[in-house]
Design a protein around this motif. Structure first.
Motif, PDB file in Angstrom:
ATOM      1  N   SER A  50      47.866  26.281  31.051  1.00  0.00           N
ATOM      2  CA  SER A  50      47.730  26.634  29.635  1.00  0.00           C
ATOM      3  C   SER A  50      46.261  26.649  29.220  1.00  0.00           C
ATOM      4  O   SER A  50      45.821  27.520  28.473  1.00  0.00           O
ATOM      5  CB  SER A  50      48.480  25.620  28.758  1.00  0.00           C
ATOM      6  OG  SER A  50      49.845  25.590  29.088  1.00  0.00           O
ATOM      7  N   LEU A  51      45.509  25.668  29.732  1.00  0.00           N
ATOM      8  CA  LEU A  51      44.102  25.556  29.345  1.00  0.00           C
ATOM      9  C   LEU A  51      43.248  26.633  30.007  1.00  0.00           C
ATOM     10  O   LEU A  51      42.203  27.004  29.493  1.00  0.00           O
ATOM     11  CB  LEU A  51      43.562  24.168  29.714  1.00  0.00           C
ATOM     12  CG  LEU A  51      44.219  22.987  29.001  1.00  0.00           C
ATOM     13  CD1 LEU A  51      43.745  21.660  29.581  1.00  0.00           C
ATOM     14  CD2 LEU A  51      43.929  23.047  27.504  1.00  0.00           C
ATOM     15  N   LEU A  52      43.696  27.121  31.166  1.00  0.00           N
ATOM     16  CA  LEU A  52      42.899  28.101  31.910  1.00  0.00           C
ATOM     17  C   LEU A  52      43.357  29.541  31.687  1.00  0.00           C
ATOM     18  O   LEU A  52      42.688  30.482  32.104  1.00  0.00           O
ATOM     19  CB  LEU A  52      42.934  27.759  33.408  1.00  0.00           C
ATOM     20  CG  LEU A  52      42.302  26.401  33.766  1.00  0.00           C
ATOM     21  CD1 LEU A  52      42.588  26.029  35.214  1.00  0.00           C
ATOM     22  CD2 LEU A  52      40.801  26.415  33.502  1.00  0.00           C
ATOM     23  N   THR A  71      46.866  33.973  37.250  1.00  0.00           N
ATOM     24  CA  THR A  71      47.037  34.429  38.632  1.00  0.00           C
ATOM     25  C   THR A  71      46.326  33.492  39.599  1.00  0.00           C
ATOM     26  O   THR A  71      46.863  33.126  40.644  1.00  0.00           O
ATOM     27  CB  THR A  71      46.459  35.852  38.784  1.00  0.00           C
ATOM     28  OG1 THR A  71      46.949  36.643  37.705  1.00  0.00           O
ATOM     29  CG2 THR A  71      46.877  36.471  40.090  1.00  0.00           C
ATOM     30  N   ARG A  72      45.119  33.074  39.214  1.00  0.00           N
ATOM     31  CA  ARG A  72      44.370  32.174  40.091  1.00  0.00           C
ATOM     32  C   ARG A  72      44.981  30.778  40.151  1.00  0.00           C
ATOM     33  O   ARG A  72      44.955  30.135  41.192  1.00  0.00           O
ATOM     34  CB  ARG A  72      42.930  32.071  39.614  1.00  0.00           C
ATOM     35  CG  ARG A  72      42.108  33.284  40.018  1.00  0.00           C
ATOM     36  CD  ARG A  72      40.791  33.216  39.315  1.00  0.00           C
ATOM     37  NE  ARG A  72      39.801  34.086  39.919  1.00  0.00           N
ATOM     38  CZ  ARG A  72      38.686  34.425  39.312  1.00  0.00           C
ATOM     39  NH1 ARG A  72      38.410  33.949  38.105  1.00  0.00           N
ATOM     40  NH2 ARG A  72      37.818  35.211  39.910  1.00  0.00           N
ATOM     41  N   HIS A  78      41.909  28.868  41.550  1.00  0.00           N
ATOM     42  CA  HIS A  78      41.073  28.869  40.353  1.00  0.00           C
ATOM     43  C   HIS A  78      39.890  27.925  40.543  1.00  0.00           C
ATOM     44  O   HIS A  78      40.086  26.743  40.826  1.00  0.00           O
ATOM     45  CB  HIS A  78      41.882  28.449  39.127  1.00  0.00           C
ATOM     46  CG  HIS A  78      41.265  28.904  37.847  1.00  0.00           C
ATOM     47  ND1 HIS A  78      40.007  28.480  37.448  1.00  0.00           N
ATOM     48  CD2 HIS A  78      41.691  29.762  36.890  1.00  0.00           C
ATOM     49  CE1 HIS A  78      39.713  29.054  36.295  1.00  0.00           C
ATOM     50  NE2 HIS A  78      40.717  29.845  35.935  1.00  0.00           N
ATOM     51  N   PRO A  79      38.664  28.436  40.389  1.00  0.00           N
ATOM     52  CA  PRO A  79      37.493  27.579  40.635  1.00  0.00           C
ATOM     53  C   PRO A  79      37.352  26.453  39.613  1.00  0.00           C
ATOM     54  O   PRO A  79      36.609  25.503  39.862  1.00  0.00           O
ATOM     55  CB  PRO A  79      36.316  28.549  40.554  1.00  0.00           C
ATOM     56  CG  PRO A  79      36.827  29.734  39.799  1.00  0.00           C
ATOM     57  CD  PRO A  79      38.300  29.814  40.051  1.00  0.00           C
ATOM     58  N   HIS A 117      29.240  23.193  36.460  1.00  0.00           N
ATOM     59  CA  HIS A 117      29.610  23.894  35.239  1.00  0.00           C
ATOM     60  C   HIS A 117      30.815  24.773  35.483  1.00  0.00           C
ATOM     61  O   HIS A 117      31.121  25.143  36.595  1.00  0.00           O
ATOM     62  CB  HIS A 117      28.439  24.728  34.734  1.00  0.00           C
ATOM     63  CG  HIS A 117      27.344  23.875  34.209  1.00  0.00           C
ATOM     64  ND1 HIS A 117      27.428  23.207  33.013  1.00  0.00           N
ATOM     65  CD2 HIS A 117      26.156  23.516  34.765  1.00  0.00           C
ATOM     66  CE1 HIS A 117      26.333  22.504  32.830  1.00  0.00           C
ATOM     67  NE2 HIS A 117      25.546  22.663  33.882  1.00  0.00           N
ATOM     68  N   SER A 118      31.467  25.085  34.397  1.00  0.00           N
ATOM     69  CA  SER A 118      32.656  25.917  34.486  1.00  0.00           C
ATOM     70  C   SER A 118      32.304  27.274  35.081  1.00  0.00           C
ATOM     71  O   SER A 118      31.279  27.867  34.765  1.00  0.00           O
ATOM     72  CB  SER A 118      33.248  26.096  33.094  1.00  0.00           C
ATOM     73  OG  SER A 118      34.053  27.246  33.068  1.00  0.00           O
ATOM     74  N   TYR A 119      33.186  27.743  35.921  1.00  0.00           N
ATOM     75  CA  TYR A 119      32.995  29.039  36.550  1.00  0.00           C
ATOM     76  C   TYR A 119      33.321  30.146  35.557  1.00  0.00           C
ATOM     77  O   TYR A 119      32.589  31.111  35.405  1.00  0.00           O
ATOM     78  CB  TYR A 119      33.908  29.130  37.772  1.00  0.00           C
ATOM     79  CG  TYR A 119      33.908  30.460  38.452  1.00  0.00           C
ATOM     80  CD1 TYR A 119      32.935  30.769  39.404  1.00  0.00           C
ATOM     81  CD2 TYR A 119      34.874  31.411  38.160  1.00  0.00           C
ATOM     82  CE1 TYR A 119      32.934  31.995  40.036  1.00  0.00           C
ATOM     83  CE2 TYR A 119      34.884  32.631  38.788  1.00  0.00           C
ATOM     84  CZ  TYR A 119      33.915  32.925  39.722  1.00  0.00           C
ATOM     85  OH  TYR A 119      33.912  34.133  40.344  1.00  0.00           O
TER      86      TYR A 119
END
Ligand SMILES: [Zn+2]
Length: 333
Positions: A50-52, A71-72, A78-79, A117-119
């Motif tokens: 949900s968050l991604l 999908t990731r 998902h990175p 850091h976030s990708y």
């Protein structure tokens, strides 16, 4: 409130909690506690998705299942999603060179990950499923809590939250999961193709745990349970009984668990009558027919079965363990 999908079973309390949480009010750490096999980790992964999920939505819970984020997550690539399970540790101190890492997912690894850091430019989510923190790992994680990066969310699941260091636990917001209802489990099993009668029986035996109910269906644990149930009623009667069907290396743990549940139900029935529902609800009639026995004696038998479970994990023969349990259950002369 949920926008899009959020595929979990039960979890009424957690759904209410997160469903009413404004996205901006999300904290940086949650502890999802509750019995094993009730879907804590599934919930954590769905929350992570949900968050991604990059499809805009008004609620915290919910995902679209088709964007690049979803999908990731589904592909576990998902990175910005990090999932760890099992023992989380930092190896022994390795002299002047610092720590020596042996495990794939060490706390050090996570602390390093946490500092990145976030990708995708959004949140970064860490799901630590039923991890056993070593003290060193816990201390390393505490560094994270001292100054948590803004967009990181840590989701820890545990069936034994008491084993977490108090310093870690106190920094997490605890969300508790209850046992699943028989109907909820049976519905899932039926959706997965189980025959309705079998689904219901497995759900009952699962005793609130979907994982156990599935194992019962999949691995033919039904036979072990049937054998342990028969053995229990014979042992209580003082009859000489054959334990070979359940007291084997492979089945011992499940067999003991069945016997413990039945003994607990017998004790509960004597103490509380029908006020408290029995765990082995499919055996209610047989348990009600059991002779009266001093609750103190039954409580001692229950403790003895607990001891037998511990002994079973050491290198003794299953036959010896069965013998100990039989003595605990045999009628007192
Ligand atoms: Zn999505």
């Amino acid at each position: 409130m949920i926008t899009g999908s959020f595929d979990v079973v039960g979890a009424v309390g957690p759904l209410r909690f997160f469903g009413h949480l404004a996205p901006r009010a999300l904290s940086h750490g949650y502890l999802m506690s509750g019995p094993a096999g009730v879907g804590k980790k599934t919930f954590a992964l769905r929350l992570a998705q949900s968050l991604l999920c990059v499809t805009p939505k008004a609620t915290l819970l919910g995902y679209c299942n088709h964007c690049s984020g979803c999908t990731r997550v589904a592909a576990r690539t998902h990175p910005d999603l990090y999932v760890a399970e099992g023992q989380l540790k930092i190896g022994d101190r390795d002299g002047a060179t610092g720590f020596h890492e042996t495990d794939e997912s060490s706390a050090r690894d996570i602390v390093r990950q946490l500092s990145l850091h976030s990708y995708a430019g959004g949140k970064r989510v860490f799901v630590l499923g039923d991890v056993d923190f070593t003290r060193e790992a816990a201390n390393a994680l505490l560094k994270f809590f001292e100054e948590p990066p803004a967009d990181v969310v840590l989701l820890v699941t545990s069936a034994q939250p008491g084993r977490l260091l108090a310093t870690i636990r106190s920094r997490l917001i605890e969300v508790t999961f209850g046992r699943l209802r028989v109907e909820e489990i049976a519905a899932v099993l039926e959706r997965n193709g189980a025959d309705p009668d079998e689904a219901r029986r497995a759900a009952t035996v699962g005793n609130g745990s979907l994982t156990r109910a599935k194992a019962f269906l999949d691995e033919g644990e039904g036979a072990t349970r049937d054998a342990a149930v028969d053995w229990f009623f014979a042992a209580v009667d003082g009859r000489e009984v054959d334990h070979s069907q359940w007291a084997t290396r492979a089945a011992l743990e499940d067999g003991l668990d069945t016997i413990k549940t039945l003994t607990r139900d017998w004790l509960v029935l004597q103490l509380a009558g029908s006020a408290v529902p029995l765990l082995a609800s499919d055996q209610t009639t047989a348990i009600e027919r059991l002779p009266k026995r001093d609750p103190l004696v039954l409580a001692r038998a229950l403790a003895a079965i607990g001891d037998a479970e511990r002994i079973a994990r050491t290198n003794v023969t299953p036959a010896l363990v069965a013998g100990l349990v039989r003595m605990a259950l045999a009628p007192t002369k």
